[in-house]
Scaffold this motif. Structure first.
Motif, short mmCIF file in Angstrom:
data_model
loop_
_atom_site.label_atom_id
_atom_site.label_comp_id
_atom_site.label_asym_id
_atom_site.label_seq_id
_atom_site.Cartn_x
_atom_site.Cartn_y
_atom_site.Cartn_z
N ARG A 193 86.06 12.66 69.62
CA ARG A 193 84.45 12.21 69.67
C ARG A 193 84.13 10.88 68.98
O ARG A 193 83.45 10.19 69.00
CB ARG A 193 83.61 13.37 69.43
CG ARG A 193 82.20 13.23 69.47
CD ARG A 193 81.52 13.01 70.79
NE ARG A 193 80.27 12.69 70.66
CZ ARG A 193 79.76 12.29 71.59
NH1 ARG A 193 80.20 11.77 72.94
NH2 ARG A 193 78.17 12.26 71.53
N VAL A 194 84.55 11.11 67.61
CA VAL A 194 84.11 10.29 66.57
C VAL A 194 84.74 8.55 66.91
O VAL A 194 84.19 7.68 66.90
CB VAL A 194 84.48 10.58 65.02
CG1 VAL A 194 84.13 9.49 64.25
CG2 VAL A 194 83.76 11.88 64.85
N GLN A 195 86.19 8.83 67.17
CA GLN A 195 86.92 7.62 67.27
C GLN A 195 86.68 6.97 68.53
O GLN A 195 87.01 5.67 68.61
CB GLN A 195 88.69 7.81 67.04
CG GLN A 195 88.79 8.26 65.63
CD GLN A 195 88.40 7.17 64.76
OE1 GLN A 195 88.76 5.88 64.90
NE2 GLN A 195 88.03 7.53 63.52
N SER A 196 86.09 7.70 69.53
CA SER A 196 85.62 6.98 70.66
C SER A 196 84.80 6.01 70.70
O SER A 196 84.50 5.21 71.69
CB SER A 196 85.54 7.87 71.95
OG SER A 196 84.37 8.68 71.60
N LEU A 197 84.12 5.98 69.69
CA LEU A 197 83.26 4.79 69.18
C LEU A 197 83.96 3.43 69.58
O LEU A 197 83.23 2.51 70.01
CB LEU A 197 82.76 5.00 67.84
CG LEU A 197 81.40 5.71 67.51
CD1 LEU A 197 80.82 5.51 65.98
CD2 LEU A 197 80.10 4.79 68.32
N ILE A 198 84.91 3.63 69.04
CA ILE A 198 85.89 2.43 68.89
C ILE A 198 86.13 1.99 70.36
O ILE A 198 86.00 0.81 70.86
CB ILE A 198 87.08 2.11 68.10
CG1 ILE A 198 86.80 2.71 66.70
CG2 ILE A 198 87.84 1.06 68.29
CD1 ILE A 198 86.07 1.74 65.85
N SER A 199 86.75 2.81 71.20
CA SER A 199 87.27 2.37 72.61
C SER A 199 86.09 2.35 73.65
O SER A 199 86.06 1.72 74.56
CB SER A 199 88.14 3.54 73.10
OG SER A 199 87.42 4.61 73.07
N ASN A 200 85.08 2.73 72.98
CA ASN A 200 83.98 2.73 74.04
C ASN A 200 82.71 1.47 73.55
O ASN A 200 81.69 1.66 73.96
CB ASN A 200 83.14 4.04 74.19
CG ASN A 200 82.13 4.11 75.36
OD1 ASN A 200 82.90 4.01 76.50
ND2 ASN A 200 80.94 4.84 75.21
N GLY A 201 83.36 0.62 72.87
CA GLY A 201 82.60 -0.49 72.69
C GLY A 201 81.42 -0.23 71.55
O GLY A 201 80.52 -1.21 71.48
N GLY A 202 81.44 0.56 70.83
CA GLY A 202 80.52 0.69 69.80
C GLY A 202 79.23 1.58 70.10
O GLY A 202 78.57 1.85 69.12
N VAL A 203 79.29 1.94 71.29
CA VAL A 203 78.25 2.81 71.75
C VAL A 203 78.77 4.17 72.20
O VAL A 203 79.83 4.38 73.04
CB VAL A 203 77.62 2.21 73.17
CG1 VAL A 203 76.41 2.96 73.76
CG2 VAL A 203 77.34 0.79 72.96
N LEU A 204 77.77 5.27 71.61
CA LEU A 204 78.06 6.51 72.31
C LEU A 204 76.80 7.35 72.13
O LEU A 204 76.02 7.02 71.27
CB LEU A 204 79.04 7.13 71.13
CG LEU A 204 80.12 8.29 71.63
CD1 LEU A 204 80.72 7.69 72.66
CD2 LEU A 204 81.09 8.66 70.62
N GLY A 205 76.73 8.34 73.09
CA GLY A 205 75.49 9.31 72.94
C GLY A 205 74.16 8.38 73.22
O GLY A 205 73.20 8.66 72.59
N GLY A 206 74.25 7.14 73.77
CA GLY A 206 73.10 6.27 74.25
C GLY A 206 72.63 5.35 73.02
O GLY A 206 71.55 4.81 72.86
N ARG A 207 73.40 5.53 71.94
CA ARG A 207 73.12 4.79 70.70
C ARG A 207 74.34 3.81 70.40
O ARG A 207 75.54 4.07 70.38
CB ARG A 207 72.80 5.73 69.49
CG ARG A 207 72.72 5.03 67.87
CD ARG A 207 72.43 6.09 67.16
NE ARG A 207 72.80 5.44 65.50
CZ ARG A 207 72.93 6.41 64.68
NH1 ARG A 207 72.81 7.55 64.78
NH2 ARG A 207 72.95 5.51 63.66
N LYS A 208 73.95 2.46 69.94
CA LYS A 208 74.95 1.30 69.66
C LYS A 208 75.09 1.66 67.99
O LYS A 208 74.26 1.50 67.14
CB LYS A 208 74.33 -0.01 70.10
CG LYS A 208 75.47 -0.79 69.73
CD LYS A 208 75.45 -2.06 70.54
CE LYS A 208 76.49 -3.24 70.45
NZ LYS A 208 77.65 -2.76 71.24
N PHE A 209 76.27 1.81 67.69
CA PHE A 209 77.00 2.14 66.30
C PHE A 209 77.29 0.84 65.73
O PHE A 209 77.19 0.39 64.53
CB PHE A 209 77.73 3.36 66.08
CG PHE A 209 77.19 4.61 66.08
CD1 PHE A 209 76.81 5.28 65.11
CD2 PHE A 209 76.98 5.15 67.57
CE1 PHE A 209 76.25 6.46 65.25
CE2 PHE A 209 76.52 6.43 67.49
CZ PHE A 209 76.10 7.11 66.44
#
Length: 380
Positions: free
Chosen positions: A266-282
């Motif tokens: 969940r946390v690391q998929s921030l990286i594979s998903n282009g910095g976006v997760l749960g509708g928020r850009k991190f």
């Protein structure tokens, strides 16, 4: 016999087959495996037992010490600050943490901490494992030391002190410890059950680690002035200690993060998903690109295997991690076999965490089997 629970998308059926074989054969005691595509889980499996006696099944929310997977959480925390303009990886560490300049460390940059090339891969003796639970005192000791090799010239895996170093930079900027910052800025917003410093109320969900059968090894044969000796044996990890409440509650941002495959992915998929997760850009693309700026490539001075480091993560190295695919990929492994891979080409994150530890510092036969099945499905 233990069964495997959870779900698996049809195209990853072989991953489930391989995982089930390892659990049902007893090769795994207890374990969890998760794969995300575009930030969404397509594999979320668990099975086996939390205890050596096999009395309690591994559950959907079982946690386990993931050892060095924790480093990827520390690195990601630092990258969040980079993205916000509060941290520059090319700035001197002493700019944020003035005391760190002591004893020839004035020119060490933040990227050197994040890529294990700072020359400060452990503590000067004497030091005991319990000493590192005191974050303030043990971190101050690191600030006062000399580097053990010329910073930036080679990696020397910051095995146990990575979180002390990166975490202190984070604390100087934010006023929060790494564990608190990670919880408030990553784990809680993402709904991820991963903890650096695990509250007592969660300990009943933690699986006991079962250490590997290690070959008899005479530590006294190692030169005591070697980077390897000083990094791995000052202090030495004691596996029984890693099952204690004191260890679990300490904030050791290199090696004592507790979670499971689902929360790692969940946390690391921030990286594979282009910095976006749960509708928020991190994270921006520019920040993610930093991960792939190679900082070192060669035999690591502390663990004596060939490694390539970018900023905060390992980069593909076929000799050391043969099942990590090539391409725009970053990864790391936890002692005993835990594993995480971010494949940005395919927007895939792979995560695995278990309690029966395999010998060896990086990966295991079980991890390799799961990685092989996963990336065969992803890359066809």
């Amino acid at each position: 016999m233990s069964t495997v629970a959870g779900f698996c998308a049809d195209e990853f059926a072989e991953v489930r087959t391989v995982f089930t074989e390892q659990v049902e054969s007893g090769a795994e005691l207890g374990a969890s495996l998760c794969v995300t595509v575009d930030g969404e889980a397509v594999v979320d499996l668990w099975g086996g037992y939390v205890d050596r006696e096999q009395t309690t099944p591994w559950g959907a929310d079982t946690l386990v010490n993931t050892f060095s997977i924790t480093k990827t959480m520390a690195a990601l925390s630092a990258l969040l600050l980079v993205d916000r303009g509060e941290l520059d990886v090319h700035e001197k560490v002493a700019h944020y943490w003035p005391e760190f300049a002591a004893n020839g460390k004035a020119d060490i940059e933040v990227r050197h901490l994040l890529s294990h090339t700072s020359g400060v891969s452990g503590w000067d003796a004497p030091i005991e494992l319990h000493d590192i639970y005191d974050l303030e005192a043990s971190t101050a000791r690191l600030a006062s030391q000399q580097p053990w090799w010329e910073p930036g010239t080679a990696s020397g895996y910051h095995a146990i002190n990575y979180g002390h170093l990166v975490g202190e930079v984070i604390r100087r900027i934010t006023g929060r410890t790494l564990g608190k910052f990670f919880a408030e800025e990553l784990a809680e917003p993402l709904g991820a059950d991963f903890h650096i410093g695990t509250a007592a109320g969660l300990h009943e969900r933690i699986a006991d680690l079962v250490p590997p059968e290690m070959p008899e090894f005479d530590v006294s044969l190692l030169p005591q002035d070697s980077v390897m000796y000083k990094t791995l044996f000052q202090p030495m990890l004691e596996f029984p200690e890693c099952n204690t409440a004191a260890w679990r509650q300490a904030q050791i941002g290199a090696v004592n993060g507790h979670g499971n495959a689902r929360s790692i992915a969940r946390v690391q998929s921030l990286i594979s998903n282009g910095g976006v997760l749960g509708g928020r850009k991190f994270l921006s693309d520019k920040t993610i690109d930093l991960i792939f700026e190679q900082q070192s490539d060669g035999v690591d001075l502390a663990i004596m295997v060939p490694l390539r480091f970018g900023i905060g993560y390992g980069l593909p190295q076929p000799q050391t991690a043969p099942q990590v695919p090539d391409g725009r990929v970053c990864w790391w492994a936890g002692l005993g076999g835990a594993f995480v891979v971010n494949d940005l080409d395919n927007r895939v994150t792979f995560a695995y965490a278990m309690n029966r530890m395999a010998p060896g510092l990086i990966g295991s036969d079980r991890a390799d089997a799961y990685l092989k099945a996963t990336f065969a499905a992803v890359r066809g």
